[in-house]
Enzyme design. Sequence first.
Site, PDB file in Angstrom:
ATOM      1  N   SER A   1       0.820  -1.219   0.000  1.00 32.01           N
ATOM      2  CA  SER A   1       0.000   0.000   0.000  1.00 32.01           C
ATOM      3  C   SER A   1       0.854   1.269   0.000  1.00 32.01           C
ATOM      4  CB  SER A   1      -0.896   0.019   1.232  1.00 32.01           C
ATOM      5  OG  SER A   1      -1.662  -1.156   1.290  1.00 32.01           O
ATOM      6  N   GLY A   2       1.847   1.345   0.894  1.00 32.57           N
ATOM      7  CA  GLY A   2       2.658   2.563   1.019  1.00 32.57           C
ATOM      8  C   GLY A   2       3.592   2.765  -0.170  1.00 32.57           C
TER       9      GLY A   2
ATOM     10  N   CYS B   1      -1.984  -6.071   2.471  1.00 25.59           N
ATOM     11  CA  CYS B   1      -3.399  -5.700   2.481  1.00 25.59           C
ATOM     12  C   CYS B   1      -4.184  -6.411   1.382  1.00 25.59           C
ATOM     13  CB  CYS B   1      -3.532  -4.178   2.345  1.00 25.59           C
ATOM     14  SG  CYS B   1      -5.242  -3.635   2.299  1.00 25.59           S
TER      15      CYS B   1
ATOM     16  N   CYS C   1      -6.154  -7.151   4.696  1.00 27.64           N
ATOM     17  CA  CYS C   1      -7.469  -6.506   4.734  1.00 27.64           C
ATOM     18  C   CYS C   1      -8.487  -7.070   3.736  1.00 27.64           C
ATOM     19  CB  CYS C   1      -7.346  -5.007   4.433  1.00 27.64           C
ATOM     20  SG  CYS C   1      -5.784  -4.259   4.839  1.00 27.64           S
TER      21      CYS C   1
ATOM     22  N   LYS D   1      -9.339 -10.885   4.052  1.00 29.81           N
ATOM     23  CA  LYS D   1      -9.949 -11.008   5.388  1.00 29.81           C
ATOM     24  C   LYS D   1     -11.402 -10.535   5.363  1.00 29.81           C
ATOM     25  CE  LYS D   1     -10.161  -7.676   7.775  1.00 29.81           C
ATOM     26  NZ  LYS D   1      -9.168  -7.087   8.610  1.00 29.81           N
TER      27      LYS D   1
ATOM     28  N   GLY E   1      -4.037 -12.235  20.832  1.00 28.59           N
ATOM     29  CA  GLY E   1      -5.205 -11.476  21.300  1.00 28.59           C
ATOM     30  C   GLY E   1      -5.297 -10.123  20.634  1.00 28.59           C
TER      31      GLY E   1
ATOM     32  N   TYR F   1      -5.768  -7.835  16.691  1.00 25.54           N
ATOM     33  CA  TYR F   1      -6.726  -7.746  15.584  1.00 25.54           C
ATOM     34  C   TYR F   1      -6.883  -9.105  14.861  1.00 25.54           C
ATOM     35  CZ  TYR F   1      -6.281  -2.542  15.025  1.00 25.54           C
ATOM     36  OH  TYR F   1      -6.299  -1.188  15.161  1.00 25.54           O
ATOM     37  N   ILE F   2      -5.755  -9.680  14.466  1.00 25.76           N
ATOM     38  CA  ILE F   2      -5.834 -10.840  13.566  1.00 25.76           C
ATOM     39  C   ILE F   2      -6.462 -12.029  14.279  1.00 25.76           C
ATOM     40  CG2 ILE F   2      -4.492 -12.464  12.151  1.00 25.76           C
ATOM     41  CD1 ILE F   2      -2.556 -10.202  11.526  1.00 25.76           C
TER      42      ILE F   2
ATOM     43  N   GLU G   1     -10.223 -11.319  14.704  1.00 27.72           N
ATOM     44  CA  GLU G   1     -10.958 -11.366  13.434  1.00 27.72           C
ATOM     45  C   GLU G   1     -11.069 -12.798  12.906  1.00 27.72           C
ATOM     46  OE1 GLU G   1     -10.078  -6.858  11.798  1.00 27.72           O
ATOM     47  OE2 GLU G   1      -8.893  -8.468  10.944  1.00 27.72           O
TER      48      GLU G   1
ATOM     49  N   ASP H   1       4.513  -0.394   7.394  1.00 28.24           N
ATOM     50  CA  ASP H   1       4.707  -1.319   8.522  1.00 28.24           C
ATOM     51  C   ASP H   1       6.174  -1.481   8.906  1.00 28.24           C
ATOM     52  OD1 ASP H   1       2.011  -1.644   8.422  1.00 28.24           O
ATOM     53  OD2 ASP H   1       2.035  -3.789   7.955  1.00 28.24           O
TER      54      ASP H   1
ATOM     55  N   THR I   1      -3.192   0.092   6.660  1.00 28.32           N
ATOM     56  CA  THR I   1      -3.057   0.489   5.257  1.00 28.32           C
ATOM     57  C   THR I   1      -3.270   1.993   5.030  1.00 28.32           C
ATOM     58  OG1 THR I   1      -3.496  -1.651   4.325  1.00 28.32           O
ATOM     59  CG2 THR I   1      -4.201   0.211   2.999  1.00 28.32           C
TER      60      THR I   1
ATOM     61  N   ALA J   1     -10.902  -0.108  12.831  1.00 27.17           N
ATOM     62  CA  ALA J   1     -11.982  -1.085  13.037  1.00 27.17           C
ATOM     63  C   ALA J   1     -11.387  -2.460  13.248  1.00 27.17           C
ATOM     64  CB  ALA J   1     -12.915  -1.113  11.833  1.00 27.17           C
TER      65      ALA J   1
ATOM     66  N   HIS K   1     -33.483   8.094  11.447  1.00 27.16           N
ATOM     67  CA  HIS K   1     -34.316   7.106  12.132  1.00 27.16           C
ATOM     68  C   HIS K   1     -34.942   6.131  11.148  1.00 27.16           C
ATOM     69  CE1 HIS K   1     -36.557   5.641  15.530  1.00 27.16           C
ATOM     70  NE2 HIS K   1     -37.668   5.689  14.819  1.00 27.16           N
TER      71      HIS K   1
ATOM     72  N   GLU L   1     -28.037   6.578  15.140  1.00 27.38           N
ATOM     73  CA  GLU L   1     -28.663   7.784  15.703  1.00 27.38           C
ATOM     74  C   GLU L   1     -28.436   7.872  17.206  1.00 27.38           C
ATOM     75  OE1 GLU L   1     -33.047   7.963  15.708  1.00 27.38           O
ATOM     76  OE2 GLU L   1     -33.063   5.814  15.344  1.00 27.38           O
TER      77      GLU L   1
HETATM   78  P1  NDP Z   1      -1.182  -7.384  17.331  1.00 29.75           P
HETATM   79  O1  NDP Z   1       0.078  -6.686  17.633  1.00 29.75           O
HETATM   80  O2  NDP Z   1      -2.433  -6.622  17.174  1.00 29.75           O
HETATM   81  O3  NDP Z   1      -1.438  -8.505  18.407  1.00 29.75           O
HETATM   82  C1  NDP Z   1      -0.484  -9.472  18.691  1.00 29.75           C
HETATM   83  C2  NDP Z   1      -1.032 -10.347  19.785  1.00 29.75           C
HETATM   84  O4  NDP Z   1      -0.141 -11.439  20.007  1.00 29.75           O
HETATM   85  C3  NDP Z   1      -1.166  -9.610  21.108  1.00 29.75           C
HETATM   86  O5  NDP Z   1      -2.351 -10.049  21.733  1.00 29.75           O
HETATM   87  C4  NDP Z   1       0.068 -10.064  21.881  1.00 29.75           C
HETATM   88  O6  NDP Z   1      -0.134 -10.129  23.253  1.00 29.75           O
HETATM   89  C5  NDP Z   1       0.228 -11.484  21.369  1.00 29.75           C
HETATM   90  N1  NDP Z   1       1.601 -11.954  21.458  1.00 29.75           N
HETATM   91  C6  NDP Z   1       2.720 -11.317  21.037  1.00 29.75           C
HETATM   92  N2  NDP Z   1       3.801 -12.072  21.266  1.00 29.75           N
HETATM   93  C7  NDP Z   1       3.368 -13.201  21.859  1.00 29.75           C
HETATM   94  C8  NDP Z   1       4.013 -14.359  22.353  1.00 29.75           C
HETATM   95  N3  NDP Z   1       5.325 -14.509  22.283  1.00 29.75           N
HETATM   96  N4  NDP Z   1       3.237 -15.334  22.887  1.00 29.75           N
HETATM   97  C9  NDP Z   1       1.898 -15.195  22.974  1.00 29.75           C
HETATM   98  N5  NDP Z   1       1.238 -14.118  22.523  1.00 29.75           N
HETATM   99  C10 NDP Z   1       1.968 -13.132  21.976  1.00 29.75           C
HETATM  100  O7  NDP Z   1      -0.826  -8.233  16.054  1.00 29.75           O
HETATM  101  P2  NDP Z   1      -1.696  -8.942  14.956  1.00 29.75           P
HETATM  102  O8  NDP Z   1      -0.792 -10.043  14.500  1.00 29.75           O
HETATM  103  O9  NDP Z   1      -3.052  -9.285  15.407  1.00 29.75           O
HETATM  104  O10 NDP Z   1      -1.820  -7.825  13.851  1.00 29.75           O
HETATM  105  C11 NDP Z   1      -0.678  -7.095  13.400  1.00 29.75           C
HETATM  106  C12 NDP Z   1      -1.040  -5.685  13.058  1.00 29.75           C
HETATM  107  O11 NDP Z   1      -1.733  -5.654  11.828  1.00 29.75           O
HETATM  108  C13 NDP Z   1      -2.005  -5.024  14.040  1.00 29.75           C
HETATM  109  O12 NDP Z   1      -1.348  -4.445  15.124  1.00 29.75           O
HETATM  110  C14 NDP Z   1      -2.693  -4.006  13.195  1.00 29.75           C
HETATM  111  O13 NDP Z   1      -1.933  -2.826  13.210  1.00 29.75           O
HETATM  112  C15 NDP Z   1      -2.689  -4.630  11.817  1.00 29.75           C
HETATM  113  N6  NDP Z   1      -4.013  -5.193  11.508  1.00 29.75           N
HETATM  114  C16 NDP Z   1      -5.073  -4.354  11.371  1.00 29.75           C
HETATM  115  C17 NDP Z   1      -6.322  -4.838  11.086  1.00 29.75           C
HETATM  116  C18 NDP Z   1      -7.465  -3.918  10.942  1.00 29.75           C
HETATM  117  O14 NDP Z   1      -7.253  -2.735  10.754  1.00 29.75           O
HETATM  118  N7  NDP Z   1      -8.710  -4.382  11.041  1.00 29.75           N
HETATM  119  C19 NDP Z   1      -6.569  -6.270  10.927  1.00 29.75           C
HETATM  120  C20 NDP Z   1      -5.390  -7.070  11.117  1.00 29.75           C
HETATM  121  C21 NDP Z   1      -4.175  -6.535  11.389  1.00 29.75           C
HETATM  122  P3  NDP Z   1      -0.126  -8.797  24.178  1.00 29.75           P
HETATM  123  O15 NDP Z   1      -1.398  -8.089  23.873  1.00 29.75           O
HETATM  124  O16 NDP Z   1      -0.094  -9.359  25.559  1.00 29.75           O
HETATM  125  O17 NDP Z   1       1.101  -8.038  23.813  1.00 29.75           O
END
Ligand code: NDP
Length: 450
Positions: free
Chosen positions: A14-15, A42, A47, A50, A174, A176-177, A180, A301, A309, A339, A435, A440
């Site tokens: 994207s960038g 993306c 995106c 997904k 835990g 976004y990915i 989702e 990124d 994106t 989102a 409405h 609303e």
């Molecule tokens: P995130 O950084 O959002 O989440 C990573 C998760 O993995 C966190 O819950 C983290 O825990 C956990 N984690 C990290 N390291 C470990 C480990 N060693 N063992 C166990 N758990 C671990 O990453 P994602 O991979 O979900 O997504 C990457 C990025 O992509 C996002 O930050 C976002 O910017 C982008 N994205 C955006 C979307 C959207 O706009 N809808 C959709 C998908 C991706 P903890 O919370 O404790 O650190």
Amino acid sequence: MKYDFDLFVIGAGSGGVRTARMSASKGLKVGIAEYQALGGTCVNVGCIPKKLFVYASEYSHIFDQAEGFGWSIAKTEFNWDILRENKNKEIERLNKIYNNLLDHVGVKVIRGRASILDPHSVKVGNNVYTAKNILIATGGTPYIPEFPGSKLVVTSNEAFYLKELPRKIIIVGGGYIAVEFAGIFKGLGVETHLVYRGPLFLKGFDSDVRNKIKEEYENQGVVLHFSTDVEEVKKINSGYCVRLSTKEEIDVDLVMYATGRIPNIKDLGLESLNIKTKSNGTIIVDDYFNTSEPSIYALGDVIGRIELTPVAIAEGMALSNFFVTGMRSSVDYTNIPTAIFSQPNSASVGLTEEEAIKIHGIDLRIYKSQFRPMKATLGGGDSKVFMKLIVIHSSDVVIGCHMVGDYAGEIIQGLAVAIKAGATKQNFDSTVGIHPTAAEEFVTMRQPVD
Ligand code: NDP
């Protein structure tokens, strides 16, 4: 000195594509190198596919509600192969569009892996290209921590191309990915477990939003294992056995890790250059995307600011403007809406309640609303819509806006304009609602919570 290009971009995501296109359309000679499909994460493994999977998955909720509206739904059946292949065709169509867009403005697309030889030259395959400026826009890649059996797990990259839909899956993470994909697999009929190391997923989001999504997922039957780690994954006949830190062992068909992403800097040749990186590998740039090497820039990124994106695109617009006009421009990273395509969706703009308290203390008013969506009156179901506004009490400015519910992304995108423009609660209150909509409610919340 005469260079082959004014700008050489490494990475057609994207960038990178936005910077290349905008610069070339204003007359610069631009080359772009990419060794994978055009469009980056993306378009290919992020995106776009997904969201297509989310659409597919949401049909299960639609079928559930149809009867109350008079529809008799015969036995429904889902065919993963059709979804995957149709998705693949759509992605290929987008890849071609990206190629045409670049072609149209005269960007030279060079297929292959690029490495930087010196501040003005890049090698792709056996060819060396010189450029006045080089842009690193190589994005990121999924990260899997090392543990016994870590080689047996997949990431979102593979999840988009699975040969078969698993019957039972464990998703680890835990963010976004993880959230989702848990929604996607559950909606497609997969028995879905989500394992997260902390007490509540979606760290960094407003705690009401996090709790609301937890509640929705539990109601849908996603099995949540919080404060839990994976100790080992073993191959067994029918799939994998996952041993958790709780000592529970769960047999599944697939283990997917969504534990964050790391920047793509491998083999770029950064070692021999004066380019500084953080300990996690993200490239350090100034406000104008310049690395510590004056002719080399980086965005998206790979600089690890906000991995979205539209942010990479905004960064590309700012940088191409500089390449074309010589006027430096930065990006305003405040109030970026986002989102989570959970089911139901969630979206936010501005501060969380926790952040607002840190900055404004008790000078706040918080408005919250939770209600049964109108569709559920005939369609049934336990899902509730949640909305929240955070307002500075003394100035009346709305500084946070959060929603969990259908179309949250669509609704918050509109409200993000108001928040960016500095709207006050009074502006919200004097706006007439549409409405009957869920949206609303954002202009009719009158009573702050204690
Ligand atoms: P995130 O950084 O959002 O989440 C990573 C998760 O993995 C966190 O819950 C983290 O825990 C956990 N984690 C990290 N390291 C470990 C480990 N060693 N063992 C166990 N758990 C671990 O990453 P994602 O991979 O979900 O997504 C990457 C990025 O992509 C996002 O930050 C976002 O910017 C982008 N994205 C955006 C979307 C959207 O706009 N809808 C959709 C998908 C991706 P903890 O919370 O404790 O650190």
